[in-house]
Design a protein around this motif. Structure first.
Motif, mmCIF file in Angstrom:
data_model
loop_
_atom_site.group_PDB
_atom_site.id
_atom_site.type_symbol
_atom_site.label_atom_id
_atom_site.label_comp_id
_atom_site.label_asym_id
_atom_site.label_seq_id
_atom_site.Cartn_x
_atom_site.Cartn_y
_atom_site.Cartn_z
ATOM 1 N N ASN A 14 -17.303 -54.563 31.572
ATOM 2 C CA ASN A 14 -18.631 -54.913 30.763
ATOM 3 C C ASN A 14 -18.381 -54.955 29.366
ATOM 4 O OD1 ASN A 14 -19.385 -54.307 33.430
ATOM 5 N ND2 ASN A 14 -19.692 -52.135 32.710
ATOM 6 N N GLY A 15 -17.205 -54.356 28.945
ATOM 7 C CA GLY A 15 -16.914 -54.249 27.494
ATOM 8 C C GLY A 15 -17.642 -53.048 26.875
ATOM 9 N N SER A 16 -17.967 -52.315 27.677
ATOM 10 C CA SER A 16 -18.533 -50.915 27.077
ATOM 11 C C SER A 16 -18.035 -49.742 27.929
ATOM 12 C CB SER A 16 -19.963 -50.855 26.899
ATOM 13 O OG SER A 16 -20.557 -51.054 28.028
ATOM 14 N N LEU A 17 -17.651 -48.724 27.278
ATOM 15 C CA LEU A 17 -17.241 -47.314 28.044
ATOM 16 C C LEU A 17 -18.211 -46.849 28.746
ATOM 17 C CD1 LEU A 17 -15.361 -45.885 24.720
ATOM 18 C CD2 LEU A 17 -14.347 -47.056 26.832
ATOM 19 N N GLY A 18 -18.097 -46.595 30.006
ATOM 20 C CA GLY A 18 -18.526 -45.888 31.075
ATOM 21 C C GLY A 18 -18.155 -44.458 31.081
ATOM 22 N N GLY A 19 -19.218 -43.580 31.717
ATOM 23 C CA GLY A 19 -18.780 -42.110 31.888
ATOM 24 C C GLY A 19 -17.568 -41.985 32.142
ATOM 25 N N ASP A 20 -16.688 -42.698 33.308
ATOM 26 C CA ASP A 20 -15.431 -42.376 33.910
ATOM 27 C C ASP A 20 -14.540 -42.521 32.778
ATOM 28 O OD1 ASP A 20 -16.713 -41.499 36.355
ATOM 29 O OD2 ASP A 20 -15.915 -43.506 37.332
ATOM 30 N N ASP A 21 -14.915 -43.616 32.160
ATOM 31 C CA ASP A 21 -13.854 -44.128 31.011
ATOM 32 C C ASP A 21 -13.856 -42.919 29.907
ATOM 33 O OD1 ASP A 21 -13.793 -46.456 32.234
ATOM 34 O OD2 ASP A 21 -15.015 -47.475 30.956
ATOM 35 N N ILE A 22 -14.929 -42.502 29.736
ATOM 36 C CA ILE A 22 -14.905 -41.425 28.744
ATOM 37 C C ILE A 22 -14.233 -40.366 29.055
ATOM 38 C CG2 ILE A 22 -16.391 -39.815 27.229
ATOM 39 C CD1 ILE A 22 -17.329 -42.418 26.218
ATOM 40 N N ALA A 23 -14.248 -39.898 30.585
ATOM 41 C CA ALA A 23 -13.645 -38.607 30.754
ATOM 42 C C ALA A 23 -12.012 -38.853 30.859
ATOM 43 C CB ALA A 23 -14.133 -38.564 32.548
ATOM 44 N N LYS A 24 -11.769 -40.111 31.114
ATOM 45 C CA LYS A 24 -10.272 -40.567 31.036
ATOM 46 C C LYS A 24 -9.858 -40.500 29.396
ATOM 47 C CE LYS A 24 -10.463 -43.629 35.202
ATOM 48 N NZ LYS A 24 -10.748 -44.877 35.602
ATOM 49 N N LEU A 25 -10.449 -40.837 28.802
ATOM 50 C CA LEU A 25 -10.390 -40.708 27.383
ATOM 51 C C LEU A 25 -10.170 -39.211 26.912
ATOM 52 C CD1 LEU A 25 -12.242 -43.687 25.959
ATOM 53 C CD2 LEU A 25 -9.622 -43.518 26.024
ATOM 54 N N GLU A 26 -10.832 -38.396 27.234
ATOM 55 C CA GLU A 26 -10.836 -37.074 27.404
ATOM 56 C C GLU A 26 -9.651 -36.397 27.674
ATOM 57 O OE1 GLU A 26 -14.397 -35.457 28.573
ATOM 58 O OE2 GLU A 26 -15.560 -35.494 26.746
ATOM 59 N N GLU A 27 -9.131 -37.003 29.004
ATOM 60 C CA GLU A 27 -7.828 -36.555 29.446
ATOM 61 C C GLU A 27 -6.634 -36.849 28.572
ATOM 62 O OE1 GLU A 27 -6.043 -36.697 33.766
ATOM 63 O OE2 GLU A 27 -8.113 -37.073 33.985
ATOM 64 N N ALA A 28 -6.829 -38.143 28.076
ATOM 65 C CA ALA A 28 -5.693 -38.805 27.260
ATOM 66 C C ALA A 28 -5.533 -38.151 25.977
ATOM 67 C CB ALA A 28 -5.872 -40.239 27.221
ATOM 68 N N ALA A 29 -6.859 -37.525 25.172
ATOM 69 C CA ALA A 29 -7.095 -36.877 24.199
ATOM 70 C C ALA A 29 -6.273 -35.509 24.277
ATOM 71 C CB ALA A 29 -8.153 -36.796 23.605
ATOM 72 N N ALA A 30 -6.567 -34.952 25.236
ATOM 73 C CA ALA A 30 -6.031 -33.462 25.693
ATOM 74 C C ALA A 30 -4.292 -33.785 25.492
ATOM 75 C CB ALA A 30 -6.316 -32.976 26.996
ATOM 76 N N ILE A 31 -3.558 -34.771 26.115
ATOM 77 C CA ILE A 31 -2.225 -34.999 25.913
ATOM 78 C C ILE A 31 -1.822 -35.032 24.473
ATOM 79 C CG2 ILE A 31 -0.664 -36.618 26.365
ATOM 80 C CD1 ILE A 31 -1.721 -37.274 28.941
ATOM 81 N N LEU A 32 -2.629 -35.792 23.780
ATOM 82 C CA LEU A 32 -2.271 -36.154 22.193
ATOM 83 C C LEU A 32 -2.570 -34.447 21.620
ATOM 84 C CD1 LEU A 32 -4.291 -39.233 21.491
ATOM 85 C CD2 LEU A 32 -1.768 -38.942 21.482
ATOM 86 N N LYS A 33 -3.522 -33.793 21.969
ATOM 87 C CA LYS A 33 -3.604 -32.328 21.236
ATOM 88 C C LYS A 33 -2.415 -31.582 21.250
ATOM 89 C CE LYS A 33 -8.631 -31.401 21.286
ATOM 90 N NZ LYS A 33 -9.449 -30.908 22.124
ATOM 91 N N LYS A 34 -1.816 -31.678 22.785
ATOM 92 C CA LYS A 34 -0.595 -30.808 22.843
ATOM 93 C C LYS A 34 0.812 -31.517 22.341
ATOM 94 C CE LYS A 34 -1.547 -30.721 27.434
ATOM 95 N NZ LYS A 34 -1.734 -30.404 29.105
ATOM 96 N N GLY A 35 0.615 -32.375 21.681
ATOM 97 C CA GLY A 35 1.944 -33.186 20.955
ATOM 98 C C GLY A 35 2.402 -34.086 21.797
#
Ligand code: AMP
Ligand code: MG
Length: 367
Positions: A14-35
Protein backbone atom coordinates in the motif's frame (compact mmCIF):
# COMPACT_ATOMS: atom_id res chain seq x y z
CA UNK A 1 27.21 -14.63 8.78
CA UNK A 2 23.47 -15.20 8.46
CA UNK A 3 21.65 -12.26 6.88
CA UNK A 4 18.15 -11.67 8.23
CA UNK A 5 15.47 -10.39 5.88
CA UNK A 6 12.77 -8.01 6.99
CA UNK A 7 10.08 -7.70 4.34
CA UNK A 8 7.86 -4.64 4.75
CA UNK A 9 4.69 -6.31 3.47
CA UNK A 10 2.27 -3.44 4.09
CA UNK A 11 4.61 -0.83 2.64
CA UNK A 12 5.16 -2.92 -0.47
CA UNK A 13 1.40 -3.44 -0.89
CA UNK A 14 0.00 0.00 0.00
CA UNK A 15 2.91 2.39 0.10
CA UNK A 16 2.52 3.06 3.81
CA UNK A 17 4.04 1.33 6.82
CA UNK A 18 1.80 -1.02 8.83
CA UNK A 19 2.20 -2.16 12.44
CA UNK A 20 4.13 -5.29 11.44
CA UNK A 21 6.45 -3.21 9.29
CA UNK A 22 7.22 -0.91 12.23
CA UNK A 23 7.95 -3.93 14.45
CA UNK A 24 10.40 -5.24 11.83
CA UNK A 25 12.09 -1.84 11.57
CA UNK A 26 12.45 -1.84 15.38
CA UNK A 27 14.21 -5.19 15.17
CA UNK A 28 16.48 -3.87 12.41
CA UNK A 29 17.18 -0.73 14.45
CA UNK A 30 18.21 -2.91 17.41
CA UNK A 31 20.84 -4.50 15.15
CA UNK A 32 22.18 -1.02 14.24
CA UNK A 33 22.28 -0.06 17.92
CA UNK A 34 24.53 -3.04 18.61
CA UNK A 35 26.96 -1.94 15.89
CA UNK A 36 25.54 -4.26 13.19
CA UNK A 37 24.94 -3.55 9.51
CA UNK A 38 21.51 -3.22 7.89
CA UNK A 39 20.74 -2.58 4.21
CA UNK A 40 17.60 -0.46 3.89
CA UNK A 41 15.55 1.28 1.21
CA UNK A 42 15.65 5.01 0.58
CA UNK A 43 13.96 7.06 -2.14
CA UNK A 44 17.24 7.13 -4.13
CA UNK A 45 18.90 3.70 -3.84
CA UNK A 46 19.32 1.14 -1.02
CA UNK A 47 21.80 2.16 1.68
CA UNK A 48 24.11 -0.07 3.72
CA UNK A 49 23.75 1.39 7.20
CA UNK A 50 25.79 1.34 10.38
CA UNK A 51 26.01 3.66 13.41
CA UNK A 52 27.92 6.70 12.12
CA UNK A 53 29.43 7.38 15.57
CA UNK A 54 30.97 3.90 15.88
CA UNK A 55 34.32 3.62 14.07
CA UNK A 56 33.94 -0.17 14.07
CA UNK A 57 30.57 -0.04 12.34
CA UNK A 58 32.03 2.16 9.60
CA UNK A 59 34.98 -0.19 9.24
CA UNK A 60 32.55 -3.08 8.82
CA UNK A 61 30.69 -1.17 6.08
CA UNK A 62 33.93 -0.77 4.11
CA UNK A 63 34.74 -4.45 4.59
CA UNK A 64 31.25 -5.66 3.58
CA UNK A 65 31.32 -3.60 0.37
CA UNK A 66 34.99 -4.10 -0.42
CA UNK A 67 35.10 -0.29 -0.54
CA UNK A 68 38.41 1.61 -0.48
CA UNK A 69 38.75 3.19 2.97
CA UNK A 70 39.36 6.71 1.62
CA UNK A 71 35.89 6.85 0.05
CA UNK A 72 33.71 8.54 2.70
CA UNK A 73 30.20 7.52 3.75
CA UNK A 74 27.07 9.68 3.77
CA UNK A 75 25.54 10.20 7.23
CA UNK A 76 21.75 9.85 7.28
CA UNK A 77 19.65 11.84 9.75
CA UNK A 78 15.92 11.83 10.52
CA UNK A 79 15.53 15.25 12.18
CA UNK A 80 16.95 18.59 11.11
CA UNK A 81 18.39 19.25 14.59
CA UNK A 82 20.74 16.30 14.15
CA UNK A 83 22.66 18.33 11.58
CA UNK A 84 23.99 20.54 14.40
CA UNK A 85 25.78 17.53 15.94
CA UNK A 86 27.54 16.70 12.69
CA UNK A 87 28.28 20.00 10.92
CA UNK A 88 30.67 22.54 12.48
CA UNK A 89 29.51 25.42 10.29
CA UNK A 90 26.12 25.73 8.59
CA UNK A 91 25.77 28.64 6.18
CA UNK A 92 22.44 30.41 5.59
CA UNK A 93 22.46 28.90 2.06
CA UNK A 94 22.78 25.41 3.52
CA UNK A 95 19.89 26.09 5.91
CA UNK A 96 17.77 27.31 3.03
CA UNK A 97 18.54 24.23 0.94
CA UNK A 98 17.87 21.95 3.91
CA UNK A 99 14.52 23.63 4.55
CA UNK A 100 13.60 23.37 0.87
CA UNK A 101 14.83 19.89 -0.06
CA UNK A 102 14.97 17.84 3.15
CA UNK A 103 13.74 15.25 3.61
CA UNK A 104 14.78 14.33 0.08
CA UNK A 105 17.52 13.27 -2.34
CA UNK A 106 20.06 15.99 -1.50
CA UNK A 107 23.37 15.37 0.32
CA UNK A 108 25.33 18.36 1.61
CA UNK A 109 29.00 18.36 2.64
CA UNK A 110 30.04 20.36 5.74
CA UNK A 111 33.10 20.76 7.93
CA UNK A 112 32.65 18.01 10.50
CA UNK A 113 32.42 18.26 14.28
CA UNK A 114 34.64 16.26 16.66
CA UNK A 115 31.77 13.84 17.17
CA UNK A 116 32.11 12.36 13.70
CA UNK A 117 34.86 9.74 13.57
CA UNK A 118 37.39 9.89 10.73
CA UNK A 119 36.55 6.28 9.92
CA UNK A 120 33.13 7.47 8.76
CA UNK A 121 34.49 10.34 6.62
CA UNK A 122 37.28 8.41 4.93
CA UNK A 123 39.85 10.46 6.84
CA UNK A 124 38.40 13.82 5.73
CA UNK A 125 37.61 16.83 7.94
CA UNK A 126 34.28 17.14 6.19
CA UNK A 127 31.08 15.13 6.51
CA UNK A 128 28.35 14.44 3.95
CA UNK A 129 24.82 14.58 5.42
CA UNK A 130 21.47 13.55 4.00
CA UNK A 131 17.93 13.43 5.38
CA UNK A 132 16.08 10.74 3.38
CA UNK A 133 12.33 10.98 2.78
CA UNK A 134 11.59 7.24 2.56
CA UNK A 135 9.29 6.43 5.50
CA UNK A 136 11.11 3.15 6.29
CA UNK A 137 14.48 4.94 6.36
CA UNK A 138 13.08 7.62 8.64
CA UNK A 139 11.62 5.11 11.10
CA UNK A 140 14.75 2.97 11.04
CA UNK A 141 17.01 5.93 11.84
CA UNK A 142 14.62 7.26 14.50
CA UNK A 143 14.37 3.88 16.26
CA UNK A 144 18.13 3.36 16.13
CA UNK A 145 18.54 6.40 18.36
CA UNK A 146 21.63 7.47 16.39
CA UNK A 147 22.55 8.73 12.93
CA UNK A 148 23.35 6.20 10.23
CA UNK A 149 26.37 6.11 7.94
CA UNK A 150 25.28 4.54 4.68
CA UNK A 151 26.88 4.27 1.27
CA UNK A 152 24.96 2.56 -1.51
CA UNK A 153 24.24 -1.08 -0.62
CA UNK A 154 26.21 -2.69 -3.45
CA UNK A 155 29.56 -4.40 -3.66
CA UNK A 156 32.17 -1.83 -4.61
CA UNK A 157 32.34 -1.54 -8.40
CA UNK A 158 28.84 -2.85 -9.04
CA UNK A 159 25.76 -0.73 -9.83
CA UNK A 160 23.90 0.76 -6.90
CA UNK A 161 21.06 -1.41 -5.63
CA UNK A 162 17.49 -0.26 -6.29
CA UNK A 163 15.63 -3.38 -5.06
CA UNK A 164 16.10 -5.79 -2.15
CA UNK A 165 16.91 -8.60 -4.60
CA UNK A 166 20.00 -6.63 -5.72
CA UNK A 167 21.11 -6.23 -2.08
CA UNK A 168 20.71 -9.97 -1.54
CA UNK A 169 22.72 -10.65 -4.71
CA UNK A 170 25.62 -8.48 -3.47
CA UNK A 171 25.48 -8.63 0.33
CA UNK A 172 23.85 -11.87 1.50
CA UNK A 173 26.15 -13.35 4.13
CA UNK A 174 28.11 -10.09 4.45
CA UNK A 175 25.64 -7.97 6.46
CA UNK A 176 23.36 -8.60 9.45
CA UNK A 177 20.06 -7.73 7.80
CA UNK A 178 18.34 -6.49 4.65
CA UNK A 179 15.09 -4.52 4.86
CA UNK A 180 12.94 -5.11 1.77
CA UNK A 181 10.82 -2.05 0.96
CA UNK A 182 10.38 -2.77 -2.75
CA UNK A 183 11.80 -0.68 -5.60
CA UNK A 184 13.42 2.68 -4.90
CA UNK A 185 11.30 5.47 -6.33
CA UNK A 186 14.09 7.53 -7.93
CA UNK A 187 16.73 4.90 -8.72
CA UNK A 188 19.76 7.23 -8.89
CA UNK A 189 21.98 8.23 -5.95
CA UNK A 190 21.46 11.59 -4.23
CA UNK A 191 22.71 14.94 -5.46
CA UNK A 192 25.92 15.89 -3.60
CA UNK A 193 26.58 19.57 -2.95
CA UNK A 194 29.74 20.80 -1.23
CA UNK A 195 28.76 23.63 1.12
CA UNK A 196 32.23 24.22 2.60
CA UNK A 197 33.45 26.73 0.01
CA UNK A 198 32.38 30.25 -0.84
CA UNK A 199 29.87 28.99 -3.37
CA UNK A 200 28.10 25.62 -3.34
CA UNK A 201 29.71 23.16 -5.69
CA UNK A 202 27.93 20.25 -7.35
CA UNK A 203 29.94 17.07 -6.76
CA UNK A 204 27.35 14.61 -8.08
CA UNK A 205 24.12 15.39 -9.99
CA UNK A 206 20.91 13.78 -8.72
CA UNK A 207 17.16 14.23 -8.48
CA UNK A 208 17.48 17.58 -6.71
CA UNK A 209 18.73 19.15 -9.91
CA UNK A 210 21.22 21.96 -10.45
CA UNK A 211 18.33 23.97 -11.91
CA UNK A 212 16.29 23.50 -8.70
CA UNK A 213 19.23 24.53 -6.52
CA UNK A 214 19.90 27.58 -8.65
CA UNK A 215 16.24 28.54 -8.43
CA UNK A 216 16.35 28.32 -4.64
CA UNK A 217 19.63 30.21 -4.23
CA UNK A 218 19.18 32.72 -7.04
CA UNK A 219 22.62 32.08 -8.54
CA UNK A 220 24.39 29.36 -10.46
CA UNK A 221 26.29 26.55 -8.75
CA UNK A 222 29.76 25.46 -9.77
CA UNK A 223 30.14 21.96 -11.14
CA UNK A 224 33.11 19.83 -10.07
CA UNK A 225 35.31 18.65 -12.96
CA UNK A 226 34.72 15.00 -12.03
CA UNK A 227 31.05 15.39 -13.03
CA UNK A 228 31.89 16.63 -16.51
CA UNK A 229 34.42 14.12 -17.74
CA UNK A 230 37.24 11.73 -16.91
CA UNK A 231 39.80 13.31 -14.60
CA UNK A 232 43.35 13.80 -15.74
CA UNK A 233 45.83 11.64 -13.89
CA UNK A 234 46.83 13.01 -10.49
CA UNK A 235 43.76 15.26 -10.15
CA UNK A 236 41.74 14.57 -7.00
CA UNK A 237 37.98 14.95 -7.24
CA UNK A 238 36.20 16.69 -4.34
CA UNK A 239 33.97 13.63 -3.84
CA UNK A 240 36.57 10.88 -3.45
CA UNK A 241 34.08 8.33 -4.75
CA UNK A 242 34.10 9.99 -8.16
CA UNK A 243 37.74 9.04 -8.75
CA UNK A 244 37.06 5.35 -8.75
CA UNK A 245 36.15 3.76 -12.05
CA UNK A 246 32.86 3.38 -10.26
CA UNK A 247 30.39 1.26 -12.03
CA UNK A 248 31.16 0.01 -15.46
CA UNK A 249 29.27 -3.06 -16.65
CA UNK A 250 31.23 -6.14 -17.64
CA UNK A 251 30.20 -5.33 -21.19
CA UNK A 252 31.88 -2.66 -23.25
CA UNK A 253 29.36 0.15 -23.48
CA UNK A 254 28.86 3.06 -25.83
CA UNK A 255 26.40 5.86 -25.24
CA UNK A 256 24.66 7.46 -28.21
CA UNK A 257 23.03 10.83 -27.68
CA UNK A 258 21.18 13.15 -30.00
CA UNK A 259 22.68 16.64 -30.10
CA UNK A 260 22.56 17.89 -33.68
CA UNK A 261 19.35 16.33 -34.98
CA UNK A 262 21.00 13.05 -36.05
CA UNK A 263 19.42 9.61 -35.78
CA UNK A 264 20.27 7.72 -32.59
CA UNK A 265 18.85 4.47 -33.94
CA UNK A 266 20.98 4.60 -37.09
CA UNK A 267 24.12 5.34 -35.08
CA UNK A 268 23.23 2.47 -32.74
CA UNK A 269 22.95 0.00 -35.59
CA UNK A 270 26.26 1.18 -36.97
CA UNK A 271 27.88 0.61 -33.58
CA UNK A 272 26.31 -2.81 -33.09
CA UNK A 273 26.74 -4.36 -36.53
CA UNK A 274 30.51 -5.03 -36.31
CA UNK A 275 30.12 -6.31 -32.75
CA UNK A 276 27.46 -8.82 -33.82
CA UNK A 277 29.65 -9.86 -36.74
CA UNK A 278 32.48 -10.43 -34.30
CA UNK A 279 30.18 -12.82 -32.44
CA UNK A 280 29.62 -10.75 -29.31
CA UNK A 281 26.37 -10.82 -27.38
CA UNK A 282 24.88 -7.38 -27.86
CA UNK A 283 22.20 -5.40 -26.06
CA UNK A 284 20.60 -2.04 -26.59
CA UNK A 285 19.30 -0.01 -23.67
CA UNK A 286 16.88 2.45 -25.16
CA UNK A 287 13.43 4.04 -25.24
CA UNK A 288 10.40 2.34 -26.78
CA UNK A 289 10.51 4.85 -29.64
CA UNK A 290 14.14 4.04 -30.38
CA UNK A 291 13.47 0.27 -30.24
CA UNK A 292 10.63 0.66 -32.76
CA UNK A 293 12.94 2.58 -35.10
CA UNK A 294 15.64 -0.07 -34.75
CA UNK A 295 13.21 -2.87 -35.61
CA UNK A 296 11.94 -0.89 -38.61
CA UNK A 297 15.44 -0.21 -39.89
CA UNK A 298 16.94 -3.66 -39.61
CA UNK A 299 14.54 -6.36 -38.38
CA UNK A 300 16.89 -9.32 -39.09
CA UNK A 301 19.69 -7.73 -37.09
CA UNK A 302 17.44 -6.85 -34.19
CA UNK A 303 16.41 -10.50 -33.78
CA UNK A 304 19.94 -11.12 -32.53
CA UNK A 305 20.07 -8.22 -30.09
CA UNK A 306 18.72 -8.12 -26.52
CA UNK A 307 16.50 -5.07 -26.16
CA UNK A 308 16.20 -3.45 -22.72
CA UNK A 309 13.57 -0.77 -22.58
CA UNK A 310 13.75 2.39 -20.48
CA UNK A 311 10.16 3.47 -21.20
CA UNK A 312 8.97 6.31 -23.37
CA UNK A 313 11.65 8.72 -24.63
CA UNK A 314 9.88 11.57 -22.86
CA UNK A 315 9.88 9.79 -19.50
CA UNK A 316 13.31 10.41 -17.97
CA UNK A 317 12.02 9.54 -14.49
CA UNK A 318 11.25 6.02 -15.69
CA UNK A 319 14.67 5.67 -17.34
CA UNK A 320 16.39 6.78 -14.12
CA UNK A 321 14.20 4.36 -12.15
CA UNK A 322 15.26 1.29 -14.16
CA UNK A 323 18.79 2.00 -15.41
CA UNK A 324 20.78 0.27 -12.64
CA UNK A 325 18.55 -2.79 -12.80
CA UNK A 326 19.01 -3.03 -16.58
CA UNK A 327 22.80 -2.79 -16.22
CA UNK A 328 22.71 -5.55 -13.59
CA UNK A 329 20.62 -7.71 -15.95
CA UNK A 330 23.13 -7.18 -18.76
CA UNK A 331 25.93 -8.38 -16.47
CA UNK A 332 23.93 -11.45 -15.41
CA UNK A 333 23.18 -12.32 -19.03
CA UNK A 334 26.81 -12.17 -20.10
CA UNK A 335 26.27 -9.32 -22.56
CA UNK A 336 29.56 -8.29 -24.21
CA UNK A 337 28.53 -5.02 -25.88
CA UNK A 338 25.89 -2.45 -24.99
CA UNK A 339 24.71 0.50 -27.04
CA UNK A 340 22.67 2.81 -24.82
CA UNK A 341 20.52 5.76 -25.80
CA UNK A 342 21.38 9.05 -24.11
CA UNK A 343 18.85 11.49 -22.75
CA UNK A 344 18.77 15.25 -22.72
CA UNK A 345 21.29 16.65 -20.30
CA UNK A 346 19.10 18.98 -18.29
CA UNK A 347 17.36 18.47 -14.95
CA UNK A 348 17.06 14.80 -13.99
CA UNK A 349 18.51 13.97 -17.43
CA UNK A 350 21.85 15.43 -16.26
CA UNK A 351 22.00 12.91 -13.41
CA UNK A 352 20.98 10.03 -15.66
CA UNK A 353 23.55 10.99 -18.30
CA UNK A 354 26.26 11.24 -15.63
CA UNK A 355 25.63 7.60 -14.59
CA UNK A 356 25.37 6.43 -18.21
CA UNK A 357 28.61 8.17 -19.18
CA UNK A 358 30.41 6.59 -16.24
CA UNK A 359 29.02 3.16 -17.14
CA UNK A 360 30.27 3.77 -20.70
CA UNK A 361 33.70 4.89 -19.39
CA UNK A 362 32.89 8.30 -20.99
CA UNK A 363 32.56 6.83 -24.49
CA UNK A 364 29.81 8.97 -26.01
CA UNK A 365 28.82 9.43 -29.65
CA UNK A 366 26.83 12.60 -30.31
CA UNK A 367 24.70 12.56 -33.46
P1 AMP B 1 27.57 6.31 -2.15
O1 AMP B 1 26.87 6.33 -0.85
O2 AMP B 1 27.99 4.99 -2.61
O3 AMP B 1 26.76 7.05 -3.16
O4 AMP B 1 28.89 7.11 -1.94
C1 AMP B 1 28.92 8.31 -1.24
C2 AMP B 1 29.44 9.38 -2.12
O5 AMP B 1 29.51 10.56 -1.31
C3 AMP B 1 30.84 9.11 -2.62
O6 AMP B 1 30.97 9.52 -3.99
C4 AMP B 1 31.68 9.96 -1.71
O7 AMP B 1 32.89 10.33 -2.30
C5 AMP B 1 30.77 11.15 -1.43
N1 AMP B 1 31.11 11.78 -0.14
C6 AMP B 1 30.85 11.31 1.10
N2 AMP B 1 31.37 12.11 2.05
C7 AMP B 1 31.97 13.13 1.40
C8 AMP B 1 32.71 14.28 1.82
N3 AMP B 1 32.94 14.51 3.11
N4 AMP B 1 33.19 15.11 0.88
C9 AMP B 1 32.97 14.86 -0.44
N5 AMP B 1 32.28 13.79 -0.90
C10 AMP B 1 31.80 12.92 0.00
MG1 MG C 1 28.00 3.89 -4.26
Amino acid sequence: METKQFILEDYKKNGSLGGDDIAKLEEAAAILKKGGLVAFPTETVYGLGGDAFLPDASARIYAAKGRPSDNPLIVHICRLEQLEMLAARITPEARKLAETYWPGPLTMVFEKTELVPKETTGGLNTVAVRFPSHPAAKVLIEKSGTVIAAPSANLSGRPSTTAAAHCIEDLDGRVDAIVDGGDCRIGLESTILDMTGEKPQLLRPGAVTAEMIENTLGYSVEVDAAVKGPLAEGIRPKAPGMKYRHYAPKAEMVLIAEENGGSVSEAMLEAIRPELEAGRRCAVICSEECADELRGLMPELMDRVTVKLTGSRKNIRQAAHVIFELLREADAEGIGFIAAEGSRERELGAALMNRLKKAAAWRVIYV
